[in-house]
Each structure stands twice: as C-alpha cells, then as structure tokens.
Motif scaffolding. Structure first.
Motif, PDB file in Angstrom:
ATOM      1  N   THR A  92     -31.992  26.931-148.926  1.00 48.76           N
ATOM      2  CA  THR A  92     -33.232  26.185-149.143  1.00 48.76           C
ATOM      3  C   THR A  92     -33.918  25.751-147.849  1.00 48.76           C
ATOM      4  O   THR A  92     -35.138  25.665-147.802  1.00 48.76           O
ATOM      5  N   LYS A  93     -33.162  25.490-146.794  1.00 49.14           N
ATOM      6  CA  LYS A  93     -33.746  24.975-145.560  1.00 49.14           C
ATOM      7  C   LYS A  93     -33.958  26.022-144.480  1.00 49.14           C
ATOM      8  O   LYS A  93     -34.553  25.731-143.455  1.00 49.14           O
ATOM      9  N   GLY A  94     -33.452  27.221-144.670  1.00 45.66           N
ATOM     10  CA  GLY A  94     -33.569  28.234-143.633  1.00 45.66           C
ATOM     11  C   GLY A  94     -32.504  28.033-142.570  1.00 45.66           C
ATOM     12  O   GLY A  94     -31.388  27.602-142.867  1.00 45.66           O
ATOM     13  N   VAL A  95     -32.837  28.307-141.324  1.00 46.08           N
ATOM     14  CA  VAL A  95     -31.871  28.192-140.233  1.00 46.08           C
ATOM     15  C   VAL A  95     -31.651  26.707-139.918  1.00 46.08           C
ATOM     16  O   VAL A  95     -32.578  25.990-139.588  1.00 46.08           O
ATOM     17  N   THR A  96     -30.394  26.264-140.034  1.00 42.86           N
ATOM     18  CA  THR A  96     -30.069  24.865-139.759  1.00 42.86           C
ATOM     19  C   THR A  96     -29.324  24.690-138.447  1.00 42.86           C
ATOM     20  O   THR A  96     -29.117  23.563-138.010  1.00 42.86           O
ATOM     21  N   GLY A  97     -28.919  25.788-137.817  1.00 41.45           N
ATOM     22  CA  GLY A  97     -28.227  25.684-136.545  1.00 41.45           C
ATOM     23  C   GLY A  97     -27.923  27.057-135.978  1.00 41.45           C
ATOM     24  O   GLY A  97     -28.012  28.064-136.683  1.00 41.45           O
ATOM     25  N   TYR A  98     -27.596  27.081-134.697  1.00 38.13           N
ATOM     26  CA  TYR A  98     -27.216  28.340-134.060  1.00 38.13           C
ATOM     27  C   TYR A  98     -26.283  28.049-132.905  1.00 38.13           C
ATOM     28  O   TYR A  98     -26.247  26.931-132.381  1.00 38.13           O
ATOM     29  N   LYS A  99     -25.500  29.058-132.543  1.00 38.03           N
ATOM     30  CA  LYS A  99     -24.669  28.976-131.346  1.00 38.03           C
ATOM     31  C   LYS A  99     -24.544  30.370-130.751  1.00 38.03           C
ATOM     32  O   LYS A  99     -24.584  31.374-131.469  1.00 38.03           O
ATOM     33  N   GLU A 100     -24.439  30.418-129.430  1.00 36.12           N
ATOM     34  CA  GLU A 100     -24.293  31.704-128.757  1.00 36.12           C
ATOM     35  C   GLU A 100     -22.863  32.202-128.942  1.00 36.12           C
ATOM     36  O   GLU A 100     -21.910  31.427-128.872  1.00 36.12           O
ATOM     37  N   VAL A 101     -22.734  33.499-129.218  1.00 34.62           N
ATOM     38  CA  VAL A 101     -21.425  34.126-129.367  1.00 34.62           C
ATOM     39  C   VAL A 101     -21.342  35.323-128.435  1.00 34.62           C
ATOM     40  O   VAL A 101     -22.359  35.870-128.009  1.00 34.62           O
ATOM     41  N   LYS A 102     -20.125  35.727-128.121  1.00 37.32           N
ATOM     42  CA  LYS A 102     -19.915  36.901-127.281  1.00 37.32           C
ATOM     43  C   LYS A 102     -20.107  38.159-128.113  1.00 37.32           C
ATOM     44  O   LYS A 102     -19.838  38.174-129.318  1.00 37.32           O
ATOM     45  N   LYS A 103     -20.559  39.204-127.466  1.00 39.89           N
ATOM     46  CA  LYS A 103     -20.764  40.483-128.134  1.00 39.89           C
ATOM     47  C   LYS A 103     -19.465  40.967-128.775  1.00 39.89           C
ATOM     48  O   LYS A 103     -19.470  41.525-129.867  1.00 39.89           O
ATOM     49  N   SER A 104     -18.342  40.712-128.115  1.00 37.33           N
ATOM     50  CA  SER A 104     -17.043  41.156-128.623  1.00 37.33           C
ATOM     51  C   SER A 104     -16.620  40.438-129.906  1.00 37.33           C
ATOM     52  O   SER A 104     -15.721  40.900-130.605  1.00 37.33           O
ATOM     53  N   GLU A 105     -17.269  39.323-130.233  1.00 38.92           N
ATOM     54  CA  GLU A 105     -16.945  38.570-131.447  1.00 38.92           C
ATOM     55  C   GLU A 105     -17.684  39.096-132.683  1.00 38.92           C
ATOM     56  O   GLU A 105     -17.436  38.622-133.786  1.00 38.92           O
ATOM     57  N   ILE A 106     -18.581  40.047-132.484  1.00 37.37           N
ATOM     58  CA  ILE A 106     -19.398  40.562-133.586  1.00 37.37           C
ATOM     59  C   ILE A 106     -18.904  41.955-133.966  1.00 37.37           C
ATOM     60  O   ILE A 106     -18.636  42.785-133.100  1.00 37.37           O
ATOM     61  N   ARG A 107     -18.789  42.199-135.277  1.00 42.68           N
ATOM     62  CA  ARG A 107     -18.322  43.506-135.749  1.00 42.68           C
ATOM     63  C   ARG A 107     -19.280  44.619-135.331  1.00 42.68           C
ATOM     64  O   ARG A 107     -20.482  44.412-135.216  1.00 42.68           O
ATOM     65  N   ALA A 108     -18.713  45.804-135.133  1.00 41.69           N
ATOM     66  CA  ALA A 108     -19.499  46.959-134.669  1.00 41.69           C
ATOM     67  C   ALA A 108     -20.628  47.301-135.644  1.00 41.69           C
ATOM     68  O   ALA A 108     -21.726  47.674-135.217  1.00 41.69           O
ATOM     69  N   SER A 109     -20.380  47.199-136.939  1.00 46.72           N
ATOM     70  CA  SER A 109     -21.422  47.542-137.924  1.00 46.72           C
ATOM     71  C   SER A 109     -22.608  46.604-137.826  1.00 46.72           C
ATOM     72  O   SER A 109     -23.758  47.006-138.023  1.00 46.72           O
ATOM     73  N   ILE A 110     -22.358  45.339-137.501  1.00 46.92           N
ATOM     74  CA  ILE A 110     -23.441  44.372-137.342  1.00 46.92           C
ATOM     75  C   ILE A 110     -24.188  44.642-136.042  1.00 46.92           C
ATOM     76  O   ILE A 110     -25.422  44.606-135.996  1.00 46.92           O
ATOM     77  N   LEU A 111     -23.439  44.943-134.981  1.00 45.78           N
ATOM     78  CA  LEU A 111     -24.078  45.239-133.694  1.00 45.78           C
ATOM     79  C   LEU A 111     -25.023  46.432-133.800  1.00 45.78           C
ATOM     80  O   LEU A 111     -26.096  46.436-133.203  1.00 45.78           O
ATOM     81  N   LYS A 112     -24.619  47.422-134.585  1.00 45.34           N
ATOM     82  CA  LYS A 112     -25.464  48.607-134.751  1.00 45.34           C
ATOM     83  C   LYS A 112     -26.795  48.220-135.396  1.00 45.34           C
ATOM     84  O   LYS A 112     -27.846  48.774-135.060  1.00 45.34           O
ATOM     85  N   GLU A 113     -26.770  47.261-136.287  1.00 44.87           N
ATOM     86  CA  GLU A 113     -27.991  46.840-136.991  1.00 44.87           C
ATOM     87  C   GLU A 113     -28.911  45.983-136.118  1.00 44.87           C
ATOM     88  O   GLU A 113     -30.126  46.053-136.247  1.00 44.87           O
ATOM     89  N   ILE A 114     -28.334  45.146-135.253  1.00 43.12           N
ATOM     90  CA  ILE A 114     -29.177  44.201-134.503  1.00 43.12           C
ATOM     91  C   ILE A 114     -29.538  44.679-133.110  1.00 43.12           C
ATOM     92  O   ILE A 114     -30.390  44.074-132.460  1.00 43.12           O
TER      93      ILE A 114
END
Length: 115
Positions: A92-114
């Motif tokens: 309902t509120k959209g983005v409520t927060g964010y934090k920087e993450v390392k590239k190595s913490e993100i799955r390969a399939s997600i990295l391919k999309e973004i």
C-alpha cells in the motif's frame, strides 16, 4: 502469581499486536535495483524556511521470484551509480526503505534482469 501471569499475557498480546501493525505498515517484499542514473532533484523548504533537496528515482526492480515492478523512491543524497539496492516494497505504501547490498549477495537470475 496468577495476576503476574495475566499481566504478562496481556503485555504479550499488546506487543504481538503492535508488531503485526508495524509489519503490515512498513514491511513488505524485497526487490533489487541497480542505480544507473542520477536522481531527479527537487528542492523544497520546511516551515522554518530551511531549504532541503531530495533525489527522486524511478527504476525497474526484481524480487526473488523474478517478478518485475516499476518502483519510485526518494533519497536525501544522490545515490552512487552502479550501486545495488535492496528495496522494501509495501503493497500500500510503496518503497518504505532501502539498503545497499553487494553484487555477490544477489542471485544471478536477478542480476541478469536488473543489469
């Protein structure tokens, strides 16, 4: 002793209820984005006349199930180009927060999309 247990039970119910309200209001799914551009700046002032700048971002995001979503969020400083962020997106509120993450913490399939 029974009164003490009753007090603890009531406190546990109140605490659990408050936690559920918090999770519903501010919790959400995690989506990942890559900062590819500078934020669009807007300037505003508060009631005392102090001017402040916000940086607005509109970026495509992907969650762990590879579901894409257009996201809008703001920051109080210009975010580093090439940075990867984990966004908390509430229904309902959209983005409520964010934090920087390392590239190595993100799955390969997600990295391919973004990327």
């Amino acid at each position: 002793m029974k009164k003490l247990l009753a007090v603890f039970a009531v406190l546990a119910l109140i605490g659990g209820g408050l936690y559920m309200v918090y999770k519903k209001s501010y919790g959400g799914d995690t989506y990942y984005v890559k900062i590819t551009q500078d934020g669009v700046t807007t300037q505003d002032s508060d009631s005392s006349g102090r001017v402040y700048t916000t940086y607005n971002y509109e970026l495509p995001a992907v969650n762990k199930r590879n579901v894409k979503k257009a996201t809008k969020f703001t920051a109080d400083h210009n975010l580093r180009k090439g940075a990867y962020l984990a966004l908390t997106v509430n229904k309902t509120k959209g983005v409520t927060g964010y934090k920087e993450v390392k590239k190595s913490e993100i799955r390969a399939s997600i990295l391919k999309e973004i990327n």
